[in-house]
Motif scaffolding. Structure first.
Motif, short mmCIF file in Angstrom:
data_model
loop_
_atom_site.label_atom_id
_atom_site.label_comp_id
_atom_site.label_asym_id
_atom_site.label_seq_id
_atom_site.Cartn_x
_atom_site.Cartn_y
_atom_site.Cartn_z
N ASN A 57 0.85 -0.91 0.11
CA ASN A 57 0.14 0.13 0.01
C ASN A 57 0.87 1.13 -0.04
N VAL A 58 0.43 2.46 -0.56
CA VAL A 58 1.12 3.66 -0.39
C VAL A 58 0.35 4.60 0.27
N ILE A 59 1.17 5.05 1.18
CA ILE A 59 0.60 6.26 2.19
C ILE A 59 1.18 7.64 1.46
N ALA A 60 0.49 8.64 1.21
CA ALA A 60 0.57 9.79 0.46
C ALA A 60 0.45 11.03 1.62
N PRO A 61 1.09 11.36 2.24
CA PRO A 61 0.97 12.49 3.15
C PRO A 61 1.05 13.73 2.59
N GLY A 62 0.45 14.64 3.14
CA GLY A 62 0.41 16.22 2.47
C GLY A 62 1.60 16.82 3.35
N PRO A 72 10.83 18.77 10.87
CA PRO A 72 11.80 20.22 10.68
C PRO A 72 12.28 20.40 9.42
N MET A 73 11.99 19.50 8.22
CA MET A 73 12.23 19.96 7.02
C MET A 73 11.26 21.32 6.50
N LEU A 74 10.32 21.46 7.35
CA LEU A 74 9.27 22.47 6.85
C LEU A 74 9.83 23.83 7.40
N SER A 75 10.64 23.94 8.49
CA SER A 75 11.18 24.98 9.27
C SER A 75 12.71 25.22 8.66
N ASP A 76 12.99 24.48 7.56
CA ASP A 76 14.56 24.75 7.14
C ASP A 76 14.64 26.12 6.47
N PRO A 77 15.87 26.86 7.07
CA PRO A 77 15.86 28.20 6.60
C PRO A 77 16.00 28.55 4.92
N GLY A 78 16.29 27.15 4.25
CA GLY A 78 16.42 27.15 2.88
C GLY A 78 14.87 27.70 2.22
N ARG A 79 14.03 27.18 3.25
CA ARG A 79 12.63 27.30 2.69
C ARG A 79 11.78 28.84 3.00
N ALA A 80 12.67 29.84 3.50
CA ALA A 80 11.88 31.00 3.90
C ALA A 80 11.46 31.46 2.97
N THR A 84 9.76 30.71 0.14
CA THR A 84 8.67 29.82 -0.03
C THR A 84 8.05 29.00 1.03
N PRO A 85 7.42 29.63 2.14
CA PRO A 85 6.92 29.16 3.28
C PRO A 85 5.67 27.98 3.06
N PRO A 86 5.68 26.86 3.50
CA PRO A 86 4.41 26.09 3.17
C PRO A 86 3.21 26.67 3.69
N ALA A 87 2.06 26.42 2.97
CA ALA A 87 0.83 27.11 3.41
C ALA A 87 0.17 25.94 4.05
N HIS A 88 -0.59 26.24 4.91
CA HIS A 88 -1.57 25.28 5.53
C HIS A 88 -2.59 24.77 4.63
N ARG A 126 -3.90 23.12 9.50
CA ARG A 126 -2.75 22.74 10.28
C ARG A 126 -1.90 21.51 9.36
N PHE A 127 -0.79 21.28 9.72
CA PHE A 127 -0.08 20.52 8.93
C PHE A 127 -0.38 18.96 9.49
N VAL A 128 -0.06 17.77 8.73
CA VAL A 128 -0.11 16.67 9.23
C VAL A 128 0.91 16.29 10.11
N SER A 129 0.68 15.81 11.27
CA SER A 129 1.64 15.23 12.38
C SER A 129 2.29 13.91 11.97
N PRO A 130 3.65 13.80 12.27
CA PRO A 130 4.29 12.61 12.04
C PRO A 130 3.55 11.50 12.73
N ASP A 131 2.90 11.75 13.76
CA ASP A 131 2.39 10.66 14.82
C ASP A 131 1.01 10.10 13.97
N GLU A 132 0.51 11.04 12.99
CA GLU A 132 -0.55 10.64 12.54
C GLU A 132 -0.23 9.68 11.17
N VAL A 133 0.92 9.93 10.72
CA VAL A 133 1.50 9.28 9.54
C VAL A 133 2.06 7.83 9.90
N ALA A 134 2.44 7.96 11.44
CA ALA A 134 2.81 6.59 11.76
C ALA A 134 1.72 5.69 12.32
#
Length: 242
Positions: A178-183, A188-196, A198-202, A207-215
């Motif tokens: 099966n494939v899980i395709a999280p949004g 920590p990747m979302l707060s990477d200074p390199g993305r300043a 183009t910050p991700p939109a909610h 809100r963003f998906v939590s790692p706990d929900e994916v797990a």
């Protein structure tokens, strides 16, 4: 061969203080010596040493144990999870009984009689214990009933997933893809200074998906309640795909 099986089984039972009656059965007119019944107080084993009689499953309280030449179909392995095999190994001037556990898409694993036990569910081997444990263990509850949700424990979730994968590898289980395709996921990747720039939109959920929900979804798919889900791509995107 029949005498070797009977004497080995009788010695095995004596060592465990168990009693059983032996009978040379003739189902479907099979010749004497093709089938041996080992009857305990509440259940028993029917040993098919050749193909003279077709095994019957879940009848007469007798669990089939199949000789090497006795075929078993794929549907039976799926429905029953495993079947037992029996063979004789030549060791010097003697022949030793070995019990095998066969499951779908895995090689038969062989054991001595001393490795086997009779349980309320029937004949058990170390391989049977691993198969049953891998297919019936449920993941722990995400949080106690009636209490506020605690902070996500991503590492604990990851350990559950890895443990289930390890159990599957131990018994060489059939792999279901099966494939899980999280949004956008709150890592920590979302707060990477390199993305300043183009910050991700909610997403629409706000809100963003939590790692706990994916797990958690991964643990569900690997658990017994997700066993019938196969070949699917599951979007866990907080509404981004709407």
């Amino acid at each position: 061969m029949t005498g070797n099986v009977k004497s080995a089984a009788a010695a095995w039972l004596r060592n465990r203080a168990l009693h059983a009656d032996f009978e040379f059965a003739q189902p479907d007119g099979a010749p004497i010596g093709s089938v041996v019944d080992i009857q305990f107080q509440h259940h028993g084993l029917r040993v098919h040493l050749d193909q003279a009689a077709e095994p019957t499953w879940d009848e007469d309280g007798l669990e089939p144990v199949l000789g090497m030449s006795v075929p078993v179909d794929r549907d039976t392995l799926i429905d029953r999870w495993y079947v037992h095999r029996i063979r004789l190994n030549s060791e010097g001037t003697t022949r030793k009984v070995r019990i095998g556990t066969e499951a779908l898409a895995r090689e038969t694993e062989w054991f001595t009689l001393d490795d086997c036990e009779m349980t309320e569910q029937g004949l058990s081997t170390p391989a049977v214990e691993r198969i049953v444990r891998a297919r019936t263990t449920r993941p722990p509850s995400r949080w106690p009933t009636g209490k506020a949700r605690k902070s996500p424990d991503t590492e604990a979730r990851a350990r559950v997933v890895l443990r289930r994968l390890a159990d599957a590898l131990k018994v060489e289980s059939v792999v279901v893809v099966n494939v899980i395709a999280p949004g956008p996921t709150d890592t920590p990747m979302l707060s990477d200074p390199g993305r300043a720039r183009t910050p991700p939109a909610h997403p629409p959920l706000g809100r963003f998906v939590s790692p706990d929900e994916v797990a958690g979804l991964t643990a569900f798919l690997l658990g017994p309640d997700g066993g019938a889900i196969t070949g699917q791509q599951l979007a866990q995107c907080a509404g981004a795909s709407l």
